[in-house]
Scaffold this motif. Structure first.
Motif, PDB file in Angstrom:
ATOM      1  N   MET A   1      38.935  51.230  17.779  1.00  0.00           N
ATOM      2  CA  MET A   1      37.809  50.626  17.056  1.00  0.00           C
ATOM      3  C   MET A   1      37.018  49.679  17.936  1.00  0.00           C
ATOM      4  O   MET A   1      37.534  49.118  18.896  1.00  0.00           O
ATOM      5  N   HIS A   2      35.747  49.563  17.606  1.00  0.00           N
ATOM      6  CA  HIS A   2      34.850  48.605  18.249  1.00  0.00           C
ATOM      7  C   HIS A   2      34.221  47.796  17.123  1.00  0.00           C
ATOM      8  O   HIS A   2      33.474  48.339  16.312  1.00  0.00           O
ATOM      9  N   LEU A   3      34.542  46.518  17.089  1.00  0.00           N
ATOM     10  CA  LEU A   3      34.066  45.654  16.016  1.00  0.00           C
ATOM     11  C   LEU A   3      33.203  44.532  16.558  1.00  0.00           C
ATOM     12  O   LEU A   3      33.461  44.001  17.645  1.00  0.00           O
ATOM     13  N   SER A   4      32.197  44.177  15.780  1.00  0.00           N
ATOM     14  CA  SER A   4      31.412  42.978  16.037  1.00  0.00           C
ATOM     15  C   SER A   4      31.839  41.953  14.996  1.00  0.00           C
ATOM     16  O   SER A   4      31.920  42.266  13.807  1.00  0.00           O
ATOM     17  N   VAL A   5      32.128  40.744  15.458  1.00  0.00           N
ATOM     18  CA  VAL A   5      32.586  39.686  14.562  1.00  0.00           C
ATOM     19  C   VAL A   5      31.667  38.488  14.756  1.00  0.00           C
ATOM     20  O   VAL A   5      31.516  37.981  15.867  1.00  0.00           O
ATOM     21  N   THR A   6      31.049  38.061  13.667  1.00  0.00           N
ATOM     22  CA  THR A   6      30.185  36.887  13.685  1.00  0.00           C
ATOM     23  C   THR A   6      30.768  35.872  12.722  1.00  0.00           C
ATOM     24  O   THR A   6      31.118  36.221  11.588  1.00  0.00           O
ATOM     25  N   VAL A   7      30.869  34.617  13.177  1.00  0.00           N
ATOM     26  CA  VAL A   7      31.403  33.547  12.337  1.00  0.00           C
ATOM     27  C   VAL A   7      30.344  32.458  12.244  1.00  0.00           C
ATOM     28  O   VAL A   7      29.857  31.962  13.267  1.00  0.00           O
ATOM     29  N   GLN A   8      29.986  32.116  11.003  1.00  0.00           N
ATOM     30  CA  GLN A   8      29.025  31.036  10.785  1.00  0.00           C
ATOM     31  C   GLN A   8      29.330  30.371   9.455  1.00  0.00           C
ATOM     32  O   GLN A   8      29.568  31.052   8.451  1.00  0.00           O
ATOM     33  N   ASP A   9      29.330  29.046   9.454  1.00  0.00           N
ATOM     34  CA  ASP A   9      29.620  28.259   8.258  1.00  0.00           C
ATOM     35  C   ASP A   9      30.943  28.658   7.609  1.00  0.00           C
ATOM     36  O   ASP A   9      31.065  28.722   6.386  1.00  0.00           O
ATOM     37  N   GLY A  10      31.944  28.947   8.439  1.00  0.00           N
ATOM     38  CA  GLY A  10      33.267  29.282   7.950  1.00  0.00           C
ATOM     39  C   GLY A  10      33.429  30.695   7.416  1.00  0.00           C
ATOM     40  O   GLY A  10      34.498  31.064   6.958  1.00  0.00           O
ATOM     41  N   VAL A  11      32.388  31.489   7.469  1.00  0.00           N
ATOM     42  CA  VAL A  11      32.439  32.871   6.983  1.00  0.00           C
ATOM     43  C   VAL A  11      32.409  33.812   8.182  1.00  0.00           C
ATOM     44  O   VAL A  11      31.612  33.642   9.098  1.00  0.00           O
ATOM     45  N   ALA A  12      33.302  34.810   8.156  1.00  0.00           N
ATOM     46  CA  ALA A  12      33.348  35.805   9.230  1.00  0.00           C
ATOM     47  C   ALA A  12      32.817  37.130   8.697  1.00  0.00           C
ATOM     48  O   ALA A  12      33.191  37.566   7.608  1.00  0.00           O
ATOM     49  N   TRP A  13      31.940  37.751   9.466  1.00  0.00           N
ATOM     50  CA  TRP A  13      31.451  39.087   9.173  1.00  0.00           C
ATOM     51  C   TRP A  13      32.001  40.005  10.241  1.00  0.00           C
ATOM     52  O   TRP A  13      31.791  39.783  11.435  1.00  0.00           O
TER      53      TRP A  13
END
Length: 184
Positions: free
Chosen positions: A153-165
């Motif tokens: 798998m290839h995942l993009s992970v963005t974390v902002q204001d305590g929320v992870a996408w």
């Protein structure tokens, strides 16, 4: 004949705006035959949330088959355990022992139907462990991550204001740690 672990390879591109951390990591995760995809997803998420926080290397433990090892840990240059991260619902004895072996301990609890009774039973004793923090993940958030788990798998992970996408080329999950006990 015993079943062997299933190997998952992940490339994760992390953009953690909260911490100002940006990096790409190649991860190899061994999924023990008794480990669920939910737990595997939580281990990978936890890696993404804590990697790069210090100069020490964050590593996956050997897994469910190895007693006395966490899901993830950071070991400093002297061989001391700086951070011990457990996934699941450990008992108080295990939490005390882990805290005694490390500078910081984090528990990521999951399985909402079990968290309430577990936390009610262990809360008072867990609060006495000074270097322990406990967070939980909601079932609906965990279930969003499972379709992202593939052997490659290839995942993009963005974390902002305590929320992870977390996202791959077609699916996205939104996840947040909900703190039951937080030490800063």
């Amino acid at each position: 004949m015993a079943l062997g672990a299933t190997i998952y390879k992940a490339t994760v591109d992390i953009s953690d705006i909260d911490r100002g951390y940006y990096g790409t990591h190649l991860c190899t995760l061994a999924r023990h035959p008794s480990e669920t995809e939910e737990r595997l997803a939580i281990r990978l998420l936890t890696f993404c949330l804590y990697v790069g926080e210090t100069d020490m290397k964050l590593e996956f433990g050997k897994g469910l088959s190895t007693e006395g090892e966490p899901a993830l840990w950071e070991i400093d240059d002297t061989g001391s355990i700086a951070r011990w991260i457990e996934v699941g619902l450990p008992d108080v004895r295990q939490a005390r022992k882990s805290a005694g072996r490390s500078n910081e301990e984090i528990i990521i609890a999951y399985g909402e139907d079990r968290i309430g009774p577990w936390w009610k039973q262990v809360r008072a004793d867990m609060e006495k462990i000074e270097k322990l923090s406990v967070a939980m993940l909601r079932d609906d958030e965990v279930s969003q991550m499972v379709p992202l788990m593939n052997r490659s798998m290839h995942l993009s992970v963005t974390v902002q204001d305590g929320v992870a996408w977390l996202s791959d080329s077609t699916k996205t999950a939104q996840v947040q740690l909900h703190w039951l006990l937080r030490r800063d």
